[in-house]
Design an enzyme around this catalytic site. Sequence first.
Site, PDB file in Angstrom:
ATOM      1  N   HIS A  56      77.544 -13.616  94.070  1.00 58.81           N
ATOM      2  CA  HIS A  56      77.537 -14.964  94.649  1.00 58.81           C
ATOM      3  C   HIS A  56      77.828 -15.966  93.542  1.00 58.81           C
ATOM      4  O   HIS A  56      77.220 -15.892  92.464  1.00 58.81           O
ATOM      5  CB  HIS A  56      76.184 -15.254  95.303  1.00 58.81           C
ATOM      6  CG  HIS A  56      76.166 -16.566  96.015  1.00 58.81           C
ATOM      7  ND1 HIS A  56      76.777 -16.748  97.229  1.00 58.81           N
ATOM      8  CD2 HIS A  56      75.640 -17.757  95.664  1.00 58.81           C
ATOM      9  CE1 HIS A  56      76.621 -18.010  97.606  1.00 58.81           C
ATOM     10  NE2 HIS A  56      75.937 -18.641  96.681  1.00 58.81           N
ATOM     11  N   GLU A  65      81.931 -13.767  86.229  1.00 59.42           N
ATOM     12  CA  GLU A  65      81.748 -12.789  87.309  1.00 59.42           C
ATOM     13  C   GLU A  65      82.317 -11.442  86.878  1.00 59.42           C
ATOM     14  O   GLU A  65      81.730 -10.382  87.130  1.00 59.42           O
ATOM     15  CB  GLU A  65      82.447 -13.258  88.588  1.00 59.42           C
ATOM     16  CG  GLU A  65      81.853 -14.522  89.194  1.00 59.42           C
ATOM     17  CD  GLU A  65      82.482 -14.883  90.533  1.00 59.42           C
ATOM     18  OE1 GLU A  65      82.865 -13.974  91.287  1.00 59.42           O
ATOM     19  OE2 GLU A  65      82.592 -16.092  90.823  1.00 59.42           O
TER      20      GLU A  65
END
Length: 199
Positions: A113, A178
């Site tokens: 997320h 990420e």
Amino acid sequence: MSDGPVRVAILISGSGSNMVTLADDMTGAHPARPCLVLSNRPGAGGLDKARARGIPTAVVDHRDFGGDREAFEEALIAAIEPHAPDILCLAGFMRILTPRFIGHYAGRMLNIHPSLLPKYRGLNTHARALDAGDAEAGCTIHEVTAELDGGPILGQARVPVLPEDTPETLAARVLVQEHRLYPAVLRRFATGDRTPVNL
Ligand code: GAR
């Protein structure tokens, strides 16, 4: 878990850049291997990237189910189960899953997320961080539970917010992290280690 390498199915909806970093990390002494890349969008760019890596792919188009989430998820499970995954990684998979599906994969489903959870569950995370005047932003890997973006946190990476940032420039800076964080967490998780990774 099955004998041999831990089997990882990766669910995507878009370009699949996180899927690529996971798949490309799963070589050599890594405890896991990718067994499936599944998309709910037939045109997802990540499908070609998976095929180019020799990973089996599948498409279950949510639009074929006319809003019937249960039927969509039954089809998802039917497409996933032949590949016998030990772990499911959601990597930009943009469908909300019901407790039935989540229960099927309880304790072995991860999600990435693009915010520092518990801040900014849901969508438009970068714009919300900028609107709030936050000094830092980042991304989170968490276990998927029935609470949206609410399961136990397995890792976070932080980046500074710069004065001239737009949602796009901030998203790009977070995406670099990420790509570091998700492989690091999966390596641990695949050995049964849930100690959070902090980058
Ligand atoms: C990533 O930034 C991921 O964090 C986000 O979607 C993007 C997918 O990019 N996920 C969510 O917003 C989940 N709610 P990718 O397809 O290039 O990996």
